[in-house]
Design an enzyme around this catalytic site. Structure first.
Site, PDB file in Angstrom:
ATOM      1  N   ASP A  26       1.108  -1.623   0.181  1.00  0.00           N
ATOM      2  CA  ASP A  26      -0.203  -0.249   0.150  1.00  0.00           C
ATOM      3  C   ASP A  26       1.128   1.346  -0.353  1.00  0.00           C
ATOM      4  O   ASP A  26       0.265   2.473   0.219  1.00  0.00           O
ATOM      5  CB  ASP A  26      -0.708   0.093   1.435  1.00  0.00           C
ATOM      6  CG  ASP A  26      -0.103   0.044   2.581  1.00  0.00           C
ATOM      7  OD1 ASP A  26       0.452   0.452   2.322  1.00  0.00           O
ATOM      8  OD2 ASP A  26      -0.197   0.151   3.428  1.00  0.00           O
ATOM      9  N   GLY A  27       2.153   0.832   0.114  1.00  0.00           N
ATOM     10  CA  GLY A  27       3.057   2.471  -0.077  1.00  0.00           C
ATOM     11  C   GLY A  27       3.270   2.152   1.123  1.00  0.00           C
ATOM     12  O   GLY A  27       4.544   3.368   1.283  1.00  0.00           O
ATOM     13  N   ASP A  70      20.525  38.612  -0.452  1.00  0.00           N
ATOM     14  CA  ASP A  70      19.765  39.498   0.439  1.00  0.00           C
ATOM     15  C   ASP A  70      20.675  40.516   1.071  1.00  0.00           C
ATOM     16  O   ASP A  70      21.382  39.110   2.338  1.00  0.00           O
ATOM     17  CB  ASP A  70      18.532  39.468   0.326  1.00  0.00           C
ATOM     18  CG  ASP A  70      18.753  37.901   1.307  1.00  0.00           C
ATOM     19  OD1 ASP A  70      19.064  37.442   2.209  1.00  0.00           O
ATOM     20  OD2 ASP A  70      17.536  36.828   0.659  1.00  0.00           O
ATOM     21  N   LYS A  86      18.197  45.110  -3.924  1.00  0.00           N
ATOM     22  CA  LYS A  86      17.430  45.132  -4.493  1.00  0.00           C
ATOM     23  C   LYS A  86      16.016  46.531  -4.914  1.00  0.00           C
ATOM     24  O   LYS A  86      15.844  47.265  -4.177  1.00  0.00           O
ATOM     25  CB  LYS A  86      15.868  44.140  -4.699  1.00  0.00           C
ATOM     26  CG  LYS A  86      15.490  42.321  -5.896  1.00  0.00           C
ATOM     27  CD  LYS A  86      14.481  42.222  -5.061  1.00  0.00           C
ATOM     28  CE  LYS A  86      14.519  40.933  -5.547  1.00  0.00           C
ATOM     29  NZ  LYS A  86      13.327  39.850  -4.799  1.00  0.00           N
ATOM     30  N   ARG A 100      13.594  48.818  -6.693  1.00  0.00           N
ATOM     31  CA  ARG A 100      12.345  48.748  -8.578  1.00  0.00           C
ATOM     32  C   ARG A 100      12.408  50.401  -8.457  1.00  0.00           C
ATOM     33  O   ARG A 100      12.707  50.996  -7.955  1.00  0.00           O
ATOM     34  CB  ARG A 100      11.031  48.594  -7.315  1.00  0.00           C
ATOM     35  CG  ARG A 100      10.322  49.347  -8.098  1.00  0.00           C
ATOM     36  CD  ARG A 100       8.409  47.566  -7.566  1.00  0.00           C
ATOM     37  NE  ARG A 100       8.524  46.751  -6.691  1.00  0.00           N
ATOM     38  CZ  ARG A 100       8.489  45.386  -7.472  1.00  0.00           C
ATOM     39  NH1 ARG A 100       9.012  46.092  -9.346  1.00  0.00           N
ATOM     40  NH2 ARG A 100       9.075  44.337  -7.674  1.00  0.00           N
ATOM     41  N   ASP A 115      24.353  31.178  -0.624  1.00  0.00           N
ATOM     42  CA  ASP A 115      23.147  31.227   0.370  1.00  0.00           C
ATOM     43  C   ASP A 115      23.007  29.482   1.026  1.00  0.00           C
ATOM     44  O   ASP A 115      24.234  28.505   0.461  1.00  0.00           O
ATOM     45  CB  ASP A 115      22.075  31.349  -0.755  1.00  0.00           C
ATOM     46  CG  ASP A 115      21.117  31.886  -0.569  1.00  0.00           C
ATOM     47  OD1 ASP A 115      20.949  32.029   0.994  1.00  0.00           O
ATOM     48  OD2 ASP A 115      19.958  31.991  -0.711  1.00  0.00           O
TER      49      ASP A 115
HETATM   50  C1  R5P Z   1      15.037  31.554   1.698  1.00  0.00           C
HETATM   51  O1  R5P Z   1      14.941  32.950   2.769  1.00  0.00           O
HETATM   52  C2  R5P Z   1      16.566  30.751   1.269  1.00  0.00           C
HETATM   53  O2  R5P Z   1      17.962  31.900   2.279  1.00  0.00           O
HETATM   54  C3  R5P Z   1      16.656  30.578  -0.391  1.00  0.00           C
HETATM   55  O3  R5P Z   1      16.978  32.535  -0.432  1.00  0.00           O
HETATM   56  C4  R5P Z   1      15.543  30.743  -1.127  1.00  0.00           C
HETATM   57  O4  R5P Z   1      15.282  29.532  -0.564  1.00  0.00           O
HETATM   58  C5  R5P Z   1      16.133  30.233  -2.135  1.00  0.00           C
HETATM   59  O5  R5P Z   1      15.168  30.459  -3.228  1.00  0.00           O
HETATM   60  P1  R5P Z   1      14.598  30.171  -5.119  1.00  0.00           P
HETATM   61  O6  R5P Z   1      16.271  29.551  -4.840  1.00  0.00           O
HETATM   62  O7  R5P Z   1      14.101  29.368  -4.854  1.00  0.00           O
HETATM   63  O8  R5P Z   1      14.910  31.758  -4.955  1.00  0.00           O
END
Ligand code: R5P
Length: 281
Positions: A34-35, A158, A181, A183, A207
């Protein structure tokens, strides 16, 4: 002491075992018709390191089953990647604090827990056992050091990623900044390093997680427009959903690399040494 792992974390677990100079517990994994998941662990020791990244719901269930199977042992949990950690607060009424819900599952069967670059360290307070977070910033810096880049600029995507980027940059004494960023109009956004200039130099965007790769792909195109010679992308947790790797390459990124907290073809650095050191301390 032995090391045991879920299916998704076998390679990292084996590296941890080697570093700790010990052996792995052999586990047979299967499913019922059943998985439902099933597993059978071989000879257990009286002390076990249980390694399992929560990459998806099945991986989570398998980890819970593994902890239960190790009931006879004193267990140390290693969560190299903790899925659900990004939902670390209730952003809107009616939402769960998913990180709290997941951390709360590790109430029974483990003495303590190690996480790796957890998205938000404040989540550690939700674990019912002592939990420690380690960072692979230095390991990532060492990996970048082998890439032969001349005067690279290390960029966080960021300001929240700046501390990690600074840790990476410190390994090689490189410049560091984060992307900002701006705008320009209802549809136009500019991304550029906050203080430094990306022109005429390689840039490495770092990141904790690359998920869709959307942010970094957009940033890479703009960094090339600003004169960067080459753009690279590195992360600890290569979630890489929805064709993210190809999307990043299509944006001009020369190389995408991650650690083995999620085992990928582009896993270029290992969390094993840092995890083993944390287990020893
Ligand atoms: C979010 O705050 C994480 O630190 C990454 O910056 C985020 O998950 C990256 O997302 P994606 O690759 O979809 O731009």
């Amino acid at each position: 002491m032995k090391v045991i792992s879920t299916e998704k974390s076998q390679i990292l677990a084996a590296r941890i075992a080697t570093t700790l100079n010990t052996t792995m517990v052999d586990v047979k994994f299967s499913r019922f018709p059943d998985g439902e998941l099933y597993l059978e662990a071989g000879g257990l020791d009286d002390e076990t390191v249980i390694v399992g990244s929560v990459t998806d719901n099945d991986a989570l269930v398998q980890l819970l089953l593994l902890i239960d199977a190790c009931e006879v042992s004193q267990n140390h949990l290693v969560l190299p990647y903790m899925g659900y950690a990004r939902q670390d607060k209730r952003f809107r009424d009616g939402e769960p604090i998913s990180a709290r819900a997941i951390a709360g599952l590790f109430r029974n069967g483990v003495e303590d827990c190690i996480t790796v670059n957890i998205h938000e360290p404040a989540v550690l307070k939700y674990f019912p056992v002592p939990a420690t977070n380690i960072s692979l910033a230095g390991d990532m810096g060492a990996c970048i050091g082998t890439m032969g880049l001349s005067n690279p600029l290390i960029l966080g995507p960021d300001d929240g990623a700046l501390a990690f980027a600074q840790g990476v940059a410190a390994a090689g004494g490189w410049d560091c900044d984060h992307l900002e960023k701006t705008r320009l109009s209802g549809v136009e956004v500019k991304m550029a390093p906050k203080k430094l200039c990306a022109a005429s130099r390689p840039v490495v965007i770092v990141d904790d997680i690359i998920s869709t790769g959307g942010t970094i792909a957009t940033a890479a195109k703009m960094l090339y427009q600003q004169g960067a010679t080459d753009v690279y992308a590195g992360c600890v947790h290569g979630v890489l959903i929805g064709g993210a790797y190809v999307h990043l390459k299509a944006s001009g990124i020369r190389d995408v690399f991650c650690s083995d907290t999620i085992e990928r073809g582009c896993s270029r650095l290992s969390a094993a040494a840092s995890i083993a050191a944390a287990l020893r301390s």
